[in-house]
Structures are given as C-alpha cells and as structure tokens.
Design an enzyme around this catalytic site. Structure first.
Site, PDB file in Angstrom:
ATOM      1  N   CYS A 115       0.989  -1.150  -0.169  1.00 37.01           N
ATOM      2  CA  CYS A 115       0.110  -0.329   0.021  1.00 37.01           C
ATOM      3  C   CYS A 115       0.937   1.304  -0.135  1.00 37.01           C
ATOM      4  CB  CYS A 115      -1.353   0.082   1.141  1.00 37.01           C
ATOM      5  SG  CYS A 115      -2.058   1.058   0.999  1.00 37.01           S
ATOM      6  N   HIS A 209      -3.574  -5.385   0.889  1.00 37.37           N
ATOM      7  CA  HIS A 209      -2.859  -5.500   2.214  1.00 37.37           C
ATOM      8  C   HIS A 209      -3.224  -7.365   2.376  1.00 37.37           C
ATOM      9  CE1 HIS A 209      -2.908  -1.807   4.418  1.00 37.37           C
ATOM     10  NE2 HIS A 209      -3.290  -1.154   3.147  1.00 37.37           N
ATOM     11  N   GLU A 211      -1.954  -8.803   3.832  1.00 43.91           N
ATOM     12  CA  GLU A 211      -1.427  -9.191   5.618  1.00 43.91           C
ATOM     13  C   GLU A 211      -2.676  -9.332   6.037  1.00 43.91           C
ATOM     14  OE1 GLU A 211      -2.438  -5.266   5.903  1.00 43.91           O
ATOM     15  OE2 GLU A 211      -0.980  -5.887   4.567  1.00 43.91           O
TER      16      GLU A 211
END
Length: 229
Positions: A115, A209, A211
C-alpha cells in the site's frame, strides 16, 4: 535444514498509545504483518523509524524487507503541494522508509512494498502519486475487497496468475511510474495495483493489504527469494 530468512518490516510511530495502565509513545505494527511473514516461512523483525543514515547498516543485516502500509506520503517527496484530502505528514517515517528502500535497492535484497510501501517505492524511483481517488476506501476503518487482474508476463503474474479479490484500503495511487518500474496488476477501474522491477533482484509493490487476507503466495515468493539470496 535451510535457515529461515530474516525479513524486516517497517513500523508506525504513534504518540499516546494506550495498553493496560500505560499511555506512551509506541512503535507499532498491525499483527497481520509479522504473522504473514511467519506463516510464509520467514522470521519477522520490526524496524521502527530511525536515522536515515543507519538504513544501509540495517538492511545489511536483513535477508528481505517489507515496507508496511500507513499514512500518506508527504507530496514534497514527489515535487507536489498537498491537496485538501491529503493526510498530515509522517516525516520521520517518510525519511526512514525512503532510505530503507534505497538501501535495499542498492544492496539487491528482496523488497515488498505494501500500500503506502508501494507508493514510496514508486516515489523513491522518481515517480509521482495521485493524491485522491474514490472507490478504494469506502468505509473508514474497514477493509474492502475488489478484484485485481495480473499483467501477463510479469513477476506478479508468475506468482498469482489468475484474477483474485484482494483486501484494500487506500485513497491514493500511482500516477507517473518511477524509473524502470512496470505495472503488473490493475483494478477494474484501471488503477495500478502492483508494480515491479522487471529484472534484477526481487522487487514488488502491491497496493492492497495481503496481511489482511489468506493468500500467502506473494510473501512466500518474497521469502523464497530472500532464502535464495
């Protein structure tokens, strides 16, 4: 047994963070980042903001680097004035992470920008950013999802060859690409969702993202490249 590679992850630096009976300044990171690196087979090390002059020494002790998401990049770094919807600057983070990126590129260690990290990678290589786009951060504090389509023949497409839905939360995007960067994935609206260096060390930026999702392939590829290096 092959040793697990050490993957450094840049962190936030926040004031007045509360936990238990404490309210103190903190270097912090959403737990999804180290968990993702660990699940992908790496060892995770948090890298709080430090003097940019120490970036090369720091990177020399790592096998790979992740530049995490976070606040808007200060427009001065790409020769622009801040627009009304651009967030307040995080100057210590900008200086530290730009130095980390340049040190990683100089040393040739695998590098993943997430990002903001992708946007900083672009800026570090002389690119610019669009300071506001609509449709990629619909609800404050809530990750959305949208499809991302890989560009055939790119490194990203070799890792994730099919169109996938990704967790997303951003209001800025890549405008002019930095030197030698290629777009390697797009959203349906044409937004550049991944960039990479086509040759040399493993260097990839993703606008989403990972994660916050379950797909390990991008970070597994980073860890594999770090192990090989």
């Amino acid at each position: 047994m092959v040793a697990r590679p050490l993957i450094g992850i840049s962190t936030y630096a926040e004031s007045g963070v509360r936990w238990g009976v404490w309210q103190l300044d903190a270097a912090l990171l959403p737990a999804g980042y180290p968990r993702l690196v660990q699940r992908a087979g790496g060892l995770a090390a948090m890298l709080p903001p430090d003097s940019p002059e120490l970036a090369a020494e720091t990177v020399a002790r790592l096998d790979g680097l992740v530049i995490a998401g976070g606040p808007d990049v200060e427009p001065v770094h790409y020769g622009a004035e801040p627009e009304p919807r651009t967030g307040p600057p995080a100057r210590a983070r900008d200086a530290w992470e730009l130095a980390l990126i340049r040190a990683a590129l100089d040393r040739g260690i695998p590098l993943l920008g997430v990002c903001r990290g992708m946007q900083l990678l672009n800026v570090a290589l002389g690119g610019t950013l669009v300071q506001h786009i609509d449709g990629h951060a619909e609800t404050p504090g809530v990750f959305g999802r949208h499809p991302v389509k890989p560009v055939p023949g790119t490194r990203y497409a070799s890792i994730v060859p099919e169109e996938t839905e990704v967790p997303t939360y951003h209001h800025q995007s890549v405008d002019r690409l930095g030197t030698n960067l290629l777009p390697s994935a797009h959203a349906e609206d044409g937004t550049v969702e991944a960039v990479e260096l086509p040759s040399g060390p493993w260097v990839l930026g993703v606008q989403w993202h990972p994660e916050m999702g379950e797909d390990l392939r991008v970070v597994q590829s980073l860890v594999a490249a770090a192990t090989a290096a």
